[in-house]
Design an enzyme around this catalytic site. Structure first.
Site, mmCIF file in Angstrom:
data_model
loop_
_atom_site.group_PDB
_atom_site.id
_atom_site.type_symbol
_atom_site.label_atom_id
_atom_site.label_comp_id
_atom_site.label_asym_id
_atom_site.label_seq_id
_atom_site.Cartn_x
_atom_site.Cartn_y
_atom_site.Cartn_z
ATOM 1 C CB ILE A 78 58.835 -2.875 63.565
ATOM 2 C CG1 ILE A 78 59.683 -1.624 63.714
ATOM 3 C CG2 ILE A 78 58.677 -3.553 64.929
ATOM 4 C CD1 ILE A 78 59.120 -0.626 64.729
ATOM 5 N N GLY A 137 57.646 -5.278 69.955
ATOM 6 C CA GLY A 137 57.585 -4.245 68.925
ATOM 7 C C GLY A 137 57.824 -2.869 69.521
ATOM 8 C CE1 TYR A 197 55.350 1.739 63.760
ATOM 9 C CE2 TYR A 197 53.786 0.954 62.134
ATOM 10 C CZ TYR A 197 55.007 0.846 62.776
ATOM 11 O OH TYR A 197 55.883 -0.148 62.439
ATOM 12 C CE LYS A 223 50.856 1.871 72.217
ATOM 13 N NZ LYS A 223 51.288 0.707 72.833
#
Length: 169
Positions: free
Chosen positions: A94, A106, A140, A142
């Site tokens: 990403i 993102g 990630y 989060k």
């Protein structure tokens, strides 16, 4: 903004975007030699073409008014970079252009990846993230990812450690 699946006609655009976003993300913390070697080996036209032609890999652009802002690469089945377990898939990349960081692009790409995994009735998604990429790790975490291992990632001549993280769908 829309998410669009990338096809072979997008190859040159994908290559340019891949190189630009990779450099923007990692050039300040890696040597020029290691970066150039990585780009030559992993983001060449030939390599990206073979990945685009692999039925178990999917690429997507995030676009706004015809402008490409970032991209996503997913791997399924034998295209995954690690053999973890059955019924899962990998977010391999990403990347968002630096000028658009902090604008939730993102997150939109990430949410799109989860939706694809759910539609395919997969159990979980996993990824590898460089242990020094604190911004990505925080993103990630989060979003509910948990660390389940590590693996080597070779950037040029530099052997780095990626954290392996996963999220149940």
């Amino acid at each position: 903004m829309k998410i669009r699946k990338i096809n072979i006609d997008d190859l040159e655009t994908l290559r340019n975007l891949s190189i630009q976003t990779f450099m923007e993300t990692f050039e300040e913390v890696n040597t020029e030699e290691d970066l150039q070697k990585y780009l030559l080996e992993n983001l060449s036209i030939e390599k990206l073409k073979s990945e685009l032609e692999n039925p178990n890999s999917e690429f997507y652009f995030a676009e706004n008014n015809g402008e490409i802002l970032g991209y996503l690469k997913l791997n399924f089945k034998d295209a995954q970079t690690e053999k973890v377990e059955e019924n899962h898939f990998e977010i391999e990349r990403i990347y968002v252009l630096k000028a658009f960081l902090g604008q939730k692009i993102g997150q939109i790409l990430f949410d799109n990846a989860l939706e694809i995994g759910r539609k395919k009735n997969l159990e979980y998604v996993w990824l590898g993230v460089w242990e020094e990429n604190h911004r990505a790790i925080k993103f990630y975490e989060k979003n509910g990812f948990e660390i389940f291992g590590k693996h080597d990632f070779v950037l040029g001549e530099d052997v780095q450690k990626d954290l392996l993280m996963k999220l149940n769908l």
